[in-house]
Enzyme design. Sequence first.
Site, mmCIF file in Angstrom:
data_model
loop_
_atom_site.group_PDB
_atom_site.id
_atom_site.type_symbol
_atom_site.label_atom_id
_atom_site.label_comp_id
_atom_site.label_asym_id
_atom_site.label_seq_id
_atom_site.Cartn_x
_atom_site.Cartn_y
_atom_site.Cartn_z
ATOM 1 N N THR A 115 -16.452 36.967 -17.300
ATOM 2 C CA THR A 115 -15.751 36.311 -16.184
ATOM 3 C C THR A 115 -15.077 37.301 -15.239
ATOM 4 O O THR A 115 -14.721 36.947 -14.114
ATOM 5 C CB THR A 115 -14.671 35.340 -16.716
ATOM 6 O OG1 THR A 115 -13.709 36.083 -17.476
ATOM 7 C CG2 THR A 115 -15.302 34.271 -17.594
ATOM 8 N N CYS B 63 -6.569 39.009 -19.669
ATOM 9 C CA CYS B 63 -5.570 38.095 -20.207
ATOM 10 C C CYS B 63 -4.610 38.833 -21.135
ATOM 11 O O CYS B 63 -4.814 40.004 -21.467
ATOM 12 C CB CYS B 63 -6.247 36.975 -21.002
ATOM 13 S SG CYS B 63 -7.557 36.089 -20.124
ATOM 14 N N CYS C 241 -2.844 33.638 -24.052
ATOM 15 C CA CYS C 241 -3.626 32.857 -23.086
ATOM 16 C C CYS C 241 -4.184 31.578 -23.729
ATOM 17 O O CYS C 241 -4.700 31.593 -24.851
ATOM 18 C CB CYS C 241 -4.770 33.692 -22.531
ATOM 19 S SG CYS C 241 -5.623 32.868 -21.164
ATOM 20 N N ARG C 242 -4.095 30.461 -22.984
ATOM 21 C CA ARG C 242 -4.563 29.161 -23.474
ATOM 22 C C ARG C 242 -6.019 28.877 -23.114
ATOM 23 O O ARG C 242 -6.578 27.846 -23.492
ATOM 24 C CB ARG C 242 -3.686 28.041 -22.890
ATOM 25 C CG ARG C 242 -2.246 28.081 -23.346
ATOM 26 C CD ARG C 242 -1.441 26.957 -22.704
ATOM 27 N NE ARG C 242 -1.179 27.198 -21.272
ATOM 28 C CZ ARG C 242 -1.834 26.618 -20.284
ATOM 29 N NH1 ARG C 242 -2.817 25.763 -20.527
ATOM 30 N NH2 ARG C 242 -1.533 26.889 -19.017
ATOM 31 N N ARG D 214 -10.165 29.059 -22.935
ATOM 32 C CA ARG D 214 -11.194 29.069 -23.974
ATOM 33 C C ARG D 214 -11.478 30.511 -24.390
ATOM 34 O O ARG D 214 -11.610 31.395 -23.550
ATOM 35 C CB ARG D 214 -12.465 28.427 -23.429
ATOM 36 C CG ARG D 214 -13.604 28.349 -24.434
ATOM 37 C CD ARG D 214 -14.803 27.675 -23.798
ATOM 38 N NE ARG D 214 -15.938 27.658 -24.714
ATOM 39 C CZ ARG D 214 -17.127 27.165 -24.409
ATOM 40 N NH1 ARG D 214 -17.332 26.639 -23.203
ATOM 41 N NH2 ARG D 214 -18.102 27.185 -25.292
ATOM 42 N N ARG E 44 -9.603 41.255 -12.895
ATOM 43 C CA ARG E 44 -8.569 40.585 -12.098
ATOM 44 C C ARG E 44 -7.726 39.682 -13.006
ATOM 45 O O ARG E 44 -8.206 39.236 -14.060
ATOM 46 C CB ARG E 44 -9.199 39.759 -10.973
ATOM 47 C CG ARG E 44 -10.092 38.625 -11.437
ATOM 48 C CD ARG E 44 -10.781 37.928 -10.262
ATOM 49 N NE ARG E 44 -11.537 36.752 -10.700
ATOM 50 C CZ ARG E 44 -12.743 36.798 -11.233
ATOM 51 N NH1 ARG E 44 -13.351 37.968 -11.387
ATOM 52 N NH2 ARG E 44 -13.354 35.687 -11.606
ATOM 53 N N CYS F 65 -5.953 36.730 -14.976
ATOM 54 C CA CYS F 65 -6.280 35.352 -15.345
ATOM 55 C C CYS F 65 -5.274 34.403 -14.684
ATOM 56 O O CYS F 65 -4.069 34.670 -14.682
ATOM 57 C CB CYS F 65 -6.233 35.216 -16.867
ATOM 58 S SG CYS F 65 -6.347 33.521 -17.470
ATOM 59 N N CYS G 280 -2.979 32.478 -17.924
ATOM 60 C CA CYS G 280 -1.857 33.158 -18.595
ATOM 61 C C CYS G 280 -1.054 34.055 -17.659
ATOM 62 O O CYS G 280 0.009 34.535 -18.017
ATOM 63 C CB CYS G 280 -2.359 33.965 -19.795
ATOM 64 S SG CYS G 280 -3.491 35.325 -19.388
#
Length: 352
Positions: free
Chosen positions: A34, A38, A42-43, A45, A67, A69, A72
């Site tokens: 991606t 993070c 971090c919540r 996936r 870059r 997230c 989070c």
Amino acid sequence: MKITDNVQCDVWYQALLARSTEFTGVFFVGVKTTGVFCISVCRARKPRRENVEFYKELKSVLAAGFRPCKICRPMENACTSPDFIEQALQLVRDTPKERVSDAKLRQHNISPERVRRWFLQNHGITFQAFQRMQRVNVALQELKAGRSATDVAFDNGYDSLSGFGYTCKKLTGSAPSSRRQVILIHRFTTPLGPMFVCATDRGICLLEFVDRRALETEFSDLQRLLNASIIAGENSHTRQAEKEIGEYFMGQRRHFSVALDTPGSEFQGIVWQGLQRVSYGETTNYRAVAVDIGNPMATRAIASACGANRVAIIIPCHRVVGKDGSMTGYGGGVARKAWLINHEKTLPTHDI
């Protein structure tokens, strides 16, 4: 720096899966599929193990092209102290003259072992050593206010005057009666990582990101130049600096009013004053600074004085770029320098 130790990375990956608060700010994870990075809590996936890279410093993961997230928000939350640390520190604040024992921590459902590990990892000292420094700081402030050494020693929980003298000399390098100057050091968090702030009674003498390579040298130079010892603690200057830097990162402050105590040569002092005349949102170069201080041939000396600056952001050496606009060196790292310049491009609607 990218971490290649598979054992360490596996530990951190498990912490990511568990959303472990204990690892908040300890590592950054770049997700190759991606392009985002993070922190442990971090919540989002969870990515596969083979699709992540681990970094210890914010500047390294930024330099690798990842870059932040949006879930989070690592730029804001990377180095927030865990709740159990905030609770332990609050106990110290509530009873500054008393020792917070392991038993007392457990009474408040705080694990002494976790607190000890966190302090060693983030400060290089134990929680108990931190408390000893705090108590000595309180005692020294009372001595400066005119109280006798005997009263101060027993009022601050020492069993004897000699015990107070021994602890004071061990931590500060001199006996309480010597009145040797003390530099207080305090660690606080920012969106770009934790910072150390140091202050004397006169003002701030150091403000640096904790991963600055020259930090140990700067500490040694300060102790020599000010004939002082560095111990953990806070005063009105450190608290004001933390407040103003927080406002700066929130886009609410363009000018700083905290007092400074910056030992150096006469020329360095002139350069540092010149840097403070470079406006928020603008950049300059060494040649322009040399002209501004009336010494146009001193370009190289200007660069040296910028490198010797120990007060980041407030004395804004990050605003000095190459003549062609390129990013020149910066003690906190070029990635942070670019972020700070970017941050200042859009002027806030108001200033505190």
